[in-house]
Design an enzyme around this catalytic site. Structure first.
Site, PDB file in Angstrom:
ATOM      1  N   ASP A 127       4.940   7.515   4.068  1.00 32.21           N
ATOM      2  CA  ASP A 127       4.936   6.531   2.970  1.00 32.21           C
ATOM      3  C   ASP A 127       6.300   6.330   2.315  1.00 32.21           C
ATOM      4  O   ASP A 127       6.379   5.992   1.119  1.00 32.21           O
ATOM      5  CB  ASP A 127       3.907   6.936   1.875  1.00 32.21           C
ATOM      6  CG  ASP A 127       2.470   6.944   2.398  1.00 32.21           C
ATOM      7  OD1 ASP A 127       2.185   6.192   3.335  1.00 32.21           O
ATOM      8  OD2 ASP A 127       1.649   7.709   1.857  1.00 32.21           O
ATOM      9  N   GLY A 181     -12.426  -1.153   8.266  1.00 31.20           N
ATOM     10  CA  GLY A 181     -11.648  -2.261   8.806  1.00 31.20           C
ATOM     11  C   GLY A 181     -11.613  -3.512   7.941  1.00 31.20           C
ATOM     12  O   GLY A 181     -11.454  -4.619   8.461  1.00 31.20           O
ATOM     13  N   HIS A 232      -0.496   0.781   2.219  1.00 38.96           N
ATOM     14  CA  HIS A 232      -0.847   1.972   1.433  1.00 38.96           C
ATOM     15  C   HIS A 232      -1.434   1.509   0.090  1.00 38.96           C
ATOM     16  O   HIS A 232      -0.868   0.630  -0.558  1.00 38.96           O
ATOM     17  CB  HIS A 232       0.386   2.852   1.203  1.00 38.96           C
ATOM     18  CG  HIS A 232       0.048   4.094   0.445  1.00 38.96           C
ATOM     19  ND1 HIS A 232      -0.567   5.170   1.046  1.00 38.96           N
ATOM     20  CD2 HIS A 232       0.169   4.401  -0.866  1.00 38.96           C
ATOM     21  CE1 HIS A 232      -0.795   6.099   0.128  1.00 38.96           C
ATOM     22  NE2 HIS A 232      -0.357   5.659  -1.045  1.00 38.96           N
TER      23      HIS A 232
HETATM   24  C1  GAR Z   1      -7.610   1.047   2.482  1.00 36.78           C
HETATM   25  O1  GAR Z   1      -7.598   1.121   1.079  1.00 36.78           O
HETATM   26  C2  GAR Z   1      -6.260   1.414   3.030  1.00 36.78           C
HETATM   27  O2  GAR Z   1      -5.185   0.982   2.253  1.00 36.78           O
HETATM   28  C3  GAR Z   1      -6.330   2.914   2.985  1.00 36.78           C
HETATM   29  O3  GAR Z   1      -7.649   3.227   3.363  1.00 36.78           O
HETATM   30  C4  GAR Z   1      -8.525   2.142   3.055  1.00 36.78           C
HETATM   31  C5  GAR Z   1      -9.251   1.767   4.327  1.00 36.78           C
HETATM   32  O4  GAR Z   1      -9.630   0.447   4.372  1.00 36.78           O
HETATM   33  N1  GAR Z   1      -5.336   3.469   3.866  1.00 36.78           N
HETATM   34  C6  GAR Z   1      -4.724   4.629   3.613  1.00 36.78           C
HETATM   35  O5  GAR Z   1      -4.970   5.318   2.642  1.00 36.78           O
HETATM   36  C7  GAR Z   1      -3.687   5.044   4.645  1.00 36.78           C
HETATM   37  N2  GAR Z   1      -2.663   5.836   4.015  1.00 36.78           N
HETATM   38  P1  GAR Z   1     -10.150  -0.435   5.589  1.00 36.78           P
HETATM   39  O6  GAR Z   1     -10.532   0.451   6.768  1.00 36.78           O
HETATM   40  O7  GAR Z   1     -11.373  -1.117   5.025  1.00 36.78           O
HETATM   41  O8  GAR Z   1      -9.071  -1.413   5.927  1.00 36.78           O
END
Ligand code: GAR
Length: 216
Positions: free
Chosen positions: A151, A12, A110
């Site tokens: 995407d 998060g 993304h």
């Molecule tokens: C982030 O880098 C986000 O962009 C990616 O997962 C990570 C989670 O971060 N999301 C994806 O790959 C979705 N396609 P977070 O939980 O710390 O925000």
């Protein structure tokens, strides 16, 4: 105020960036009404709790397929009368009925420059592994509207980040988060909530953007 739900699955940090920008008044006309997690043990739930945002779990592990999980999420979003959905580190693909009901009202972040390193199976660290494997010199992040094609929805904002010779998937992920994701996601949410995004097919126009294309 646009009633907004942030959907999460893990740590998060993007949710935290939204919360912080909201506190500092950088996200305008937005009510952070709910955090919905697909994972009951996600640290994002604690972040919501510290920020005083009502947190809900729609546990993806309890549903046998994408359609039934998406239906359950849809019910929760309708019950909460959510107007804007923000996918912030959300690791699932939403079903067509939910995407249709919230057409042009779901924003995703993304971790690459779409249309590179994206699509089914490209999420989390895998995106950065593939960018490094390919020998790309630049990657970054994209905030975009969600459509049924993974995407591929209209792009709201992008930010490029250099790939360095010593990068590992972890260092690249972290730098893209810090330099790109945590900036453009809150900015995209604010642009939406301020009513500054205009769609012309696949093209997003930002009302009041400067001549160089930057938003504010
Ligand atoms: C982030 O880098 C986000 O962009 C990616 O997962 C990570 C989670 O971060 N999301 C994806 O790959 C979705 N396609 P977070 O939980 O710390 O925000």
């Amino acid at each position: 105020m646009v009633k907004t739900a942030v959907m999460v699955s893990g740590g998060g940090t993007n949710l935290q960036a939204i919360i912080d920008s909201h506190i500092f008044g950088e996200i305008k006309n937005c009510e952070l009404a709910a955090v919905i997690s697909s994972n009951p043990t996600a640290y994002a739930l604690s972040r919501a709790e510290y920020a005083g945002i009502p947190a809900h779990v729609v546990d993806a592990g309890r549903y046998t397929n994408r359609a039934s999980f998406s239906e359950a999420a849809h019910r929760k979003l309708s019950e909460l009368e959510i107007e804007l959905i923000v996918l912030a580190g959300f690791m699932h693909i939403l079903g067509p009925p939910l995407v249709k009901a919230y057409q042009n009202r779901i924003i995703n972040i993304h971790p690459s420059l779409i249309p590179s390193f994206c699509g089914p199976g490209y999420y989390g660290l895998r995106v950065h592994e593939e960018a490094l494997k390919f020998g790309a010199r630049v990657s970054g992040a994209t905030a975009h509207f969600v459509t049924n094609e993974v995407d591929s929805g209209p792009i709201i904002l992008q930010k490029a980040v250099d790939i360095l010779p010593d990068d590992t998937p972890f260092t690249l992920q972290r730098r893209i988060m810090e330099e790109a994701e945590w900036k453009i996601l809150p900015e995209a949410v604010s642009l939406y909530c301020e009513g500054r995004l205009e769609l012309d097919g696949q093209i997003v126009r930002i009302k009041g953007a400067r001549d160089d294309g930057s938003a504010s």
